[in-house]
Design an enzyme around this catalytic site. Structure first.
Site, PDB file in Angstrom:
ATOM      1  N   PRO A  24     -41.988  13.277 -33.616  1.00  0.00           N
ATOM      2  CA  PRO A  24     -41.427  12.968 -34.938  1.00  0.00           C
ATOM      3  C   PRO A  24     -41.984  13.946 -35.967  1.00  0.00           C
ATOM      4  O   PRO A  24     -43.150  14.352 -35.887  1.00  0.00           O
ATOM      5  CB  PRO A  24     -41.931  11.548 -35.218  1.00  0.00           C
ATOM      6  CG  PRO A  24     -42.361  11.011 -33.891  1.00  0.00           C
ATOM      7  CD  PRO A  24     -42.803  12.180 -33.069  1.00  0.00           C
ATOM      8  N   LYS A  25     -41.148  14.334 -36.925  1.00  0.00           N
ATOM      9  CA  LYS A  25     -41.613  15.175 -38.033  1.00  0.00           C
ATOM     10  C   LYS A  25     -42.029  14.251 -39.175  1.00  0.00           C
ATOM     11  O   LYS A  25     -41.233  13.451 -39.657  1.00  0.00           O
ATOM     12  CB  LYS A  25     -40.516  16.137 -38.493  1.00  0.00           C
ATOM     13  CG  LYS A  25     -41.031  17.203 -39.466  1.00  0.00           C
ATOM     14  CD  LYS A  25     -39.963  18.223 -39.794  1.00  0.00           C
ATOM     15  CE  LYS A  25     -40.543  19.370 -40.621  1.00  0.00           C
ATOM     16  NZ  LYS A  25     -41.273  18.933 -41.809  1.00  0.00           N
ATOM     17  N   ILE A  26     -43.266  14.379 -39.593  1.00  0.00           N
ATOM     18  CA  ILE A  26     -43.834  13.480 -40.603  1.00  0.00           C
ATOM     19  C   ILE A  26     -43.605  14.061 -41.995  1.00  0.00           C
ATOM     20  O   ILE A  26     -43.878  15.230 -42.250  1.00  0.00           O
ATOM     21  CB  ILE A  26     -45.339  13.270 -40.355  1.00  0.00           C
ATOM     22  CG1 ILE A  26     -45.592  12.799 -38.922  1.00  0.00           C
ATOM     23  CG2 ILE A  26     -45.910  12.286 -41.365  1.00  0.00           C
ATOM     24  CD1 ILE A  26     -44.911  11.500 -38.565  1.00  0.00           C
ATOM     25  N   GLY A 168     -37.206  13.876 -39.392  1.00  0.00           N
ATOM     26  CA  GLY A 168     -36.639  14.742 -38.366  1.00  0.00           C
ATOM     27  C   GLY A 168     -37.537  14.838 -37.155  1.00  0.00           C
ATOM     28  O   GLY A 168     -38.353  13.947 -36.886  1.00  0.00           O
TER      29      GLY A 168
END
Length: 285
Positions: A24-26, A168
């Protein structure tokens, strides 16, 4: 000790691949945690020292180390990651305010890589070996976490992230070494929100188009400025039409009748109802 971080290239769409892992993009900001001789320093990707901003992260690990990750805040009311909250933390300078924010808007440091550990530089190791080392490191308190990942199944992960309205996904080659530059070995896929707006003006000096949307009451409400993604052909078409729509100007902008519509993609909406980093997609006719 600061190490210039490895940066992401952009993938055009979600993808799956057996040679990649996917995370997951944080939605926070990049943070390097450096502990040398028991002293901790925190750095942004641009080498800005932000050690004082995050006192909850100033807890030593069992040995000297450099970690790479993202620092983020979670909105206590919604449970969702809130970019504006972490920016509020980052911009705080006074010690009393920082201490107060630590209690009401605590951060989480989401670690995704280890670059140095116990005096050893790990950057030439393949990513999966670094991940293995990272998984064996005991984090010092509840404000630290290690990001989860899946192997190969990027598209399935992205579908889950979309459903949760997260920022994203990042795909990383399993055998990638750590390079202090932008690299195609690490690729991001943004979960864009698409919006139709009216272009209601343009900046006189550097490029920028004013945007607005129509509210439920039928009034125009400003939503920010498009600066990204506009190709030369679209700029030419816009300026060819816009001169017929001028209604006035001020020191910085020429204002237009709301006749030109455009589709934009944006990270999300700010709490003040503005588009966050909007990029032009196409004109709407």
């Amino acid at each position: 000790m600061f190490i210039s971080p490895m940066l992401l290239e952009t993938a055009h769409s979600p993808f799956s691949h057996s040679n990649y892992i996917f995370e997951p993009k944080i939605d926070g900001h990049r943070l390097l945690f450096s502990q040398q001789d028991g002293k901790i320093r925190l750095y942004t990707r641009h080498e800005t020292d932000c050690t004082l901003q995050y006192p909850e992260l100033l807890h030593t690990l069992d040995d000297d180390i450099i970690l790479d990750g993202e620092v983020a805040c979670t909105d206590p009311d919604t449970g969702s990651v809130d970019y504006e909250m972490v920016m509020n933390r980052f911009q705080a300078k006074k010690a009393d305010k920082i201490q107060h924010l630590t209690t009401i808007q605590p951060v989480t440091y989401v670690v995704f890589d280890v670059l140095q550990y116990k005096g050893q530089d790990l950057r030439k190791m393949p990513l999966m070996k670094r991940k293995e080392i990272l998984s064996g490191i005991r984090m010092p308190n509840k404000y630290f976490g290690v990001i989860p990942f899946v192997e190969a199944a990027g598209e399935a992960l992205f579908t889950q992230l979309e459903a949760q309205e997260l920022e994203g996904m990042v795909g990383k080659k399993q055998n990638s070494t750590y390079e202090s530059r932008r690299s195609s070995s690490w690729q991001k896929v943004i979960n864009w929100t698409y919006v139709e707006v009216f272009i209601t003006g343009y900046r006189k000096e550097e490029f920028g188009w004013l945007t607005s949307v129509i509210t439920e009451s039928g009034r125009l409400r400003p939503t920010g400025i498009i600066e990204l993604g506009v190709p030369p052909k679209a700029k030419g078409a816009f300026y060819g039409v816009s001169q017929q729509l001028v209604t006035g100007e001020d020191k910085n902008f020429v204002h237009l009748e709301p006749r030109i519509r455009a589709k934009v993609k944006t990270r999300n909406w700010t709490k003040k109802g503005m588009l966050r980093s909007p990029a032009f997609v196409e004109f709407v006719v």
